[in-house]
Structure formats: structure tokens, C-alpha cells
Design a protein around this motif. Structure first.
Motif, PDB file in Angstrom:
ATOM      1  N   GLN A  47       0.811  -1.219   0.000  1.00 42.82           N
ATOM      2  CA  GLN A  47       0.000   0.000   0.000  1.00 42.82           C
ATOM      3  C   GLN A  47       0.847   1.274   0.000  1.00 42.82           C
ATOM      4  O   GLN A  47       0.306   2.371   0.166  1.00 42.82           O
ATOM      5  CB  GLN A  47      -0.920   0.000   1.227  1.00 42.82           C
ATOM      6  CG  GLN A  47      -1.975  -1.083   1.217  1.00 42.82           C
ATOM      7  CD  GLN A  47      -2.979  -0.898   0.094  1.00 42.82           C
ATOM      8  OE1 GLN A  47      -3.353   0.213  -0.262  1.00 42.82           O
ATOM      9  NE2 GLN A  47      -3.408  -2.002  -0.495  1.00 42.82           N
ATOM     10  N   ARG A  52       2.994   7.459   1.478  1.00 42.95           N
ATOM     11  CA  ARG A  52       1.799   8.183   1.919  1.00 42.95           C
ATOM     12  C   ARG A  52       2.097   9.022   3.169  1.00 42.95           C
ATOM     13  O   ARG A  52       1.637  10.168   3.286  1.00 42.95           O
ATOM     14  CB  ARG A  52       0.660   7.201   2.211  1.00 42.95           C
ATOM     15  CG  ARG A  52       0.143   6.463   0.986  1.00 42.95           C
ATOM     16  CD  ARG A  52      -0.854   5.385   1.390  1.00 42.95           C
ATOM     17  NE  ARG A  52      -1.276   4.549   0.290  1.00 42.95           N
ATOM     18  CZ  ARG A  52      -2.330   4.777  -0.494  1.00 42.95           C
ATOM     19  NH1 ARG A  52      -3.089   5.848  -0.274  1.00 42.95           N
ATOM     20  NH2 ARG A  52      -2.635   3.953  -1.467  1.00 42.95           N
ATOM     21  N   SER A  56       2.014  13.165   3.658  1.00 44.62           N
ATOM     22  CA  SER A  56       1.255  13.750   4.763  1.00 44.62           C
ATOM     23  C   SER A  56       2.132  14.653   5.620  1.00 44.62           C
ATOM     24  O   SER A  56       1.725  15.764   5.996  1.00 44.62           O
ATOM     25  CB  SER A  56       0.644  12.646   5.620  1.00 44.62           C
ATOM     26  OG  SER A  56      -0.002  13.177   6.755  1.00 44.62           O
ATOM     27  N   ASP A 239     -13.882  -0.042   1.157  1.00 43.85           N
ATOM     28  CA  ASP A 239     -13.539   1.300   0.667  1.00 43.85           C
ATOM     29  C   ASP A 239     -14.574   2.337   1.100  1.00 43.85           C
ATOM     30  O   ASP A 239     -14.340   3.545   0.955  1.00 43.85           O
ATOM     31  CB  ASP A 239     -13.443   1.300  -0.862  1.00 43.85           C
ATOM     32  CG  ASP A 239     -12.213   0.543  -1.347  1.00 43.85           C
ATOM     33  OD1 ASP A 239     -11.407   0.122  -0.497  1.00 43.85           O
ATOM     34  OD2 ASP A 239     -12.060   0.375  -2.578  1.00 43.85           O
ATOM     35  N   SER A 242     -14.962   5.692   6.215  1.00 45.41           N
ATOM     36  CA  SER A 242     -14.616   7.112   6.194  1.00 45.41           C
ATOM     37  C   SER A 242     -13.464   7.361   7.164  1.00 45.41           C
ATOM     38  O   SER A 242     -13.656   7.456   8.379  1.00 45.41           O
ATOM     39  CB  SER A 242     -15.831   7.963   6.584  1.00 45.41           C
ATOM     40  OG  SER A 242     -15.488   9.329   6.614  1.00 45.41           O
ATOM     41  N   LYS A 244     -10.128   9.941   7.471  1.00 40.06           N
ATOM     42  CA  LYS A 244      -9.551  11.141   6.886  1.00 40.06           C
ATOM     43  C   LYS A 244      -8.078  10.973   6.521  1.00 40.06           C
ATOM     44  O   LYS A 244      -7.619  11.477   5.501  1.00 40.06           O
ATOM     45  CB  LYS A 244      -9.717  12.322   7.848  1.00 40.06           C
ATOM     46  CG  LYS A 244     -11.166  12.751   8.057  1.00 40.06           C
ATOM     47  CD  LYS A 244     -11.259  13.938   8.997  1.00 40.06           C
ATOM     48  CE  LYS A 244     -12.707  14.370   9.190  1.00 40.06           C
ATOM     49  NZ  LYS A 244     -12.827  15.531  10.113  1.00 40.06           N
ATOM     50  N   THR A 245      -7.325  10.287   7.359  1.00 40.59           N
ATOM     51  CA  THR A 245      -5.891  10.150   7.132  1.00 40.59           C
ATOM     52  C   THR A 245      -5.635   9.098   6.067  1.00 40.59           C
ATOM     53  O   THR A 245      -6.015   7.939   6.215  1.00 40.59           O
ATOM     54  CB  THR A 245      -5.161   9.755   8.432  1.00 40.59           C
ATOM     55  OG1 THR A 245      -5.535  10.661   9.467  1.00 40.59           O
ATOM     56  CG2 THR A 245      -3.658   9.804   8.241  1.00 40.59           C
ATOM     57  N   ASP A 246      -4.945   9.510   4.999  1.00 38.77           N
ATOM     58  CA  ASP A 246      -4.746   8.629   3.847  1.00 38.77           C
ATOM     59  C   ASP A 246      -4.016   7.347   4.214  1.00 38.77           C
ATOM     60  O   ASP A 246      -4.435   6.253   3.829  1.00 38.77           O
ATOM     61  CB  ASP A 246      -3.967   9.395   2.762  1.00 38.77           C
ATOM     62  CG  ASP A 246      -3.712   8.535   1.538  1.00 38.77           C
ATOM     63  OD1 ASP A 246      -4.678   7.982   0.995  1.00 38.77           O
ATOM     64  OD2 ASP A 246      -2.538   8.418   1.141  1.00 38.77           O
ATOM     65  N   GLN A 247      -2.901   7.474   4.977  1.00 41.68           N
ATOM     66  CA  GLN A 247      -2.123   6.281   5.287  1.00 41.68           C
ATOM     67  C   GLN A 247      -2.873   5.309   6.203  1.00 41.68           C
ATOM     68  O   GLN A 247      -2.739   4.089   6.084  1.00 41.68           O
ATOM     69  CB  GLN A 247      -0.764   6.647   5.917  1.00 41.68           C
ATOM     70  CG  GLN A 247      -0.840   7.384   7.245  1.00 41.68           C
ATOM     71  CD  GLN A 247      -0.769   8.887   7.073  1.00 41.68           C
ATOM     72  OE1 GLN A 247      -1.171   9.403   6.034  1.00 41.68           O
ATOM     73  NE2 GLN A 247      -0.227   9.590   8.056  1.00 41.68           N
ATOM     74  N   THR A 248      -3.698   5.855   7.089  1.00 43.27           N
ATOM     75  CA  THR A 248      -4.486   4.996   7.973  1.00 43.27           C
ATOM     76  C   THR A 248      -5.578   4.273   7.190  1.00 43.27           C
ATOM     77  O   THR A 248      -5.822   3.076   7.406  1.00 43.27           O
ATOM     78  CB  THR A 248      -5.110   5.810   9.115  1.00 43.27           C
ATOM     79  OG1 THR A 248      -4.064   6.384   9.905  1.00 43.27           O
ATOM     80  CG2 THR A 248      -5.977   4.939  10.010  1.00 43.27           C
ATOM     81  N   PHE A 249      -6.213   4.988   6.281  1.00 44.04           N
ATOM     82  CA  PHE A 249      -7.233   4.372   5.428  1.00 44.04           C
ATOM     83  C   PHE A 249      -6.629   3.232   4.611  1.00 44.04           C
ATOM     84  O   PHE A 249      -7.187   2.130   4.543  1.00 44.04           O
ATOM     85  CB  PHE A 249      -7.841   5.423   4.491  1.00 44.04           C
ATOM     86  CG  PHE A 249      -8.823   4.856   3.498  1.00 44.04           C
ATOM     87  CD1 PHE A 249     -10.140   4.635   3.856  1.00 44.04           C
ATOM     88  CD2 PHE A 249      -8.410   4.532   2.211  1.00 44.04           C
ATOM     89  CE1 PHE A 249     -11.051   4.098   2.943  1.00 44.04           C
ATOM     90  CE2 PHE A 249      -9.311   3.997   1.294  1.00 44.04           C
ATOM     91  CZ  PHE A 249     -10.629   3.780   1.660  1.00 44.04           C
ATOM     92  N   ALA A 250      -5.477   3.491   4.011  1.00 47.82           N
ATOM     93  CA  ALA A 250      -4.819   2.473   3.191  1.00 47.82           C
ATOM     94  C   ALA A 250      -4.384   1.277   4.033  1.00 47.82           C
ATOM     95  O   ALA A 250      -4.524   0.123   3.611  1.00 47.82           O
ATOM     96  CB  ALA A 250      -3.609   3.079   2.474  1.00 47.82           C
TER      97      ALA A 250
END
Length: 299
Positions: A47, A52, A56, A239, A242, A244-250
Motif C-alpha cells: 500500500q 503516503r 502527509s 472502501d 470514512s 480522513k488520514t490517507d495512510q491509515t485508510f490504506a
């Protein structure tokens, strides 16, 4: 089947076996894949988590530059991708070890000696240029800046938010139960084996029927696992989360999809075992029927 009682008992045991196979599959994937540190570590590369986090942090440092007066370029070397990846891996390893109960505390470490020296040099140069006394206030400003920078980097690298979960007390609660996950998985696998043996025992006069009932239970259980997990994987259902943090979502979605994939693999293996059971059952059962027919014909 000669005896109706054997047929009824076989159905009951098969239904129970279906439930046990599903439970054992989920428990096995949870203990030996989900709780395995190598699972989230593999996601670091797949990922591109270090990249990422780098993006950030670059954004964060630029935003802070206007308020702190410290140029974002000062942190450029410390937030390079190749330096962030070991920190991310350490936070993951430390977090999962603590979660499983293998470590007494959540204590990720990182070497910020170069960053600290860069900050000290910046303050020293600033003080000399602007005739600032290097007093207690000066030293306190350096300390606050260093702590803030290190905390910002560590927080960004904590892609699974172990720090926040630990502060909220959630990990301490989970640690009371997760060490039993292995025992639960082994117990369920043992229960599956026991019921398979019981099915063969109930059909002791037609032992190949044990293969039929076991295969049927394995097929149904595998399909009940495969269908929803395949749908989740195919529709990319996670997916929808929700974060907000891109790296956490990935990191989180990648981790969930990895476990979903492993459930799919386990279900496909179960279907393979079911097919093999049927392949063995059919000729053995036909051969036995042929011999019984021949024996009756002689009488």
C-alpha cells in the motif's frame, strides 16, 4: 442407508459440523493470519504506506512553517521515505506484539538524533544572528520544538493508531482476551475432527458415507464463507470506510482485504477437500453396492 436412525444422526452431526467448520475457519484466519505481524508488515509495501506518510508529513510541516517560523526544509531529511519505513514497521511490530500480549507495553522506537541535531543547529544559528541569549527559555524552545517534531512524525507513522487506542484503554481490554485466540482455534479444529470421526462411527457399516457427510458439510460451510467474502472483495466494500488520514485508510482497508482474501483461500481449500471427498466416495460407494447386489443374486 439401512437404518433411519443413522441417517437422522448423520444429518444432525453434519449441521453441527458445518457450524464448527465455519467457526474454525474464521478463528484460524484470525489467529494465524490477522494476528500475525507479517500480515500488516506486508501491507507497508503493497500500500506504499511510507510514501503516503511522507506526503502527509510534507503537508503538515509546510502548514506549521507559517506559525512556528521553522522552515519545512529543516525536516526534509528526517521524513524521507526510506527513513519513515523502518519507523512504520517498528510501530506495527510493537503494536501487534503488545496486542497479542507478547510485549509488556506499546513502546515503538525511532532514531531522531540527526533531526535533533538539525533543530539545535538551526536555533543556534538563529540565536547568533539575532543576538538571542541561550538561556533557559532558549533551551525550553528547543526542547518543545524537538518533542513536537518527533511526536508529529511518530503519530503519522502510527498507521494503525495504536497510540490512540492505547491511550483510550481499548488495547488493554483486548489483551485480556486475544491470548486465548490460539487455544480457541485449536479447540475448534479438534472439534471438527471429532465430529468427522463421529460421522464415520455412526456410518460404521457404510464407512464411505462418512466421506459423503463430511464432504457435504465442508462444501456447504465453505460456500457460506466464500460467498460473502467474495462479494466484499469484489465490491471493495471496505472502501466505504470514512477515514480522513490517507495512510491509515490504506493500512486498515489493506489489512481487512488481506484477511478477506485469506478467508476466500481457506474456503476454496475447503471446496477442494469436499470435491476430493466426493471423488473418493463415489467409486467406493458404487463398488460396495455392486458387491451387495452380487451377493444378493447368489442367494
Amino acid at each position: 442407508m439401512k437404518r433411519a436412525s443413522s441417517y437422522i444422526v448423520s444429518i444432525i452431526f453434519t449441521l453441527l459440523l458445518i457450524f464448527l467448520i465455519i467457526s474454525a475457519t474464521v478463528a484460524g484466519v484470525f489467529r494465524f493470519h490477522a494476528l500475525n505481524t507479517e500480515t500488516p508488515l506486508a501491507i507497508v509495501r503493497s500500500q506504499s504506506l511510507a510514501e503516503r506518510v511522507h506526503v502527509s508529513l510534507e503537508t503538515t510541516m509546510r502548514q506549521q512553517e507559517s506559525t512556528t517560523g521553522i522552515p519545512a526544509s529543516l525536516y526534509a531529511d528526517a521524513i524521507k521515505t526510506e527513513k519513515l519505513e523502518p519507523i512504520i514497521r517498528d510501530t506495527i511490530s510493537s503494536g501487534f506484539a503488545y496486542l497479542r500480549g507478547d510485549a509488556a507495553s506499546y513502546a515503538p522506537s525511532a532514531d531522531f538524533s540527526e533531526l535533533e541535531q538539525s533543530i539545535r543547529d538551526f536555533f543556534s544559528e538563529y540565536a547568533e544572528k539575532n543576538k538571542v541569549d541561550k538561556d533557559d527559555k532558549y533551551n525550553e524552545a528547543i526542547r518543545i520544538t524537538i518533542n513536537s517534531a518527533e511526536q508529529t512524525i511518530l503519530s503519522a507513522c502510527d498507521v494503525y493508531r495504536f497510540g490512540s487506542l492505547n491511550d483510550a484503554g481499548l488495547i488493554r481490554q483486548l489483551r485480556n482476551y486475544l491470548p486465548w485466540a490460539g487455544a480457541a482455534a485449536v479447540t475448534l479444529f479438534a472439534a471438527v475432527l471429532l465430529f468427522v470421526l463421529l460421522l464415520f462411527f455412526v456410518n460404521i457399516h457404510e464407512t464411505e458415507m462418512g466421506l459423503y457427510w463430511t464432504g457435504s458439510a465442508m462444501l456447504i460451510a465453505s460456500l457460506l464463507v466464500l460467498i460473502p467474502t467474495f462479494w466484499i472483495q469484489h465490491t471493495r466494500w471496505f472502501d466505504r470506510f470514512s477515514v480522513k488520514t490517507d495512510q491509515t485508510f490504506a493500512a486498515v482497508t489493506g489489512y481487512l482485504y488481506s484477511n478477506t482474501h485469506m478467508l476466500i483461500v481457506a474456503a476454496l481449500c475447503g471446496i477442494g477437500i469436499a470435491v476430493l471427498s466426493y471423488v473418493i466416495f463415489v467409486p467406493v460407494h458404487q463398488n460396495r453396492k455392486h458387491h451387495e447386489t452380487a451377493r444378493r443374486a447368489k442367494h
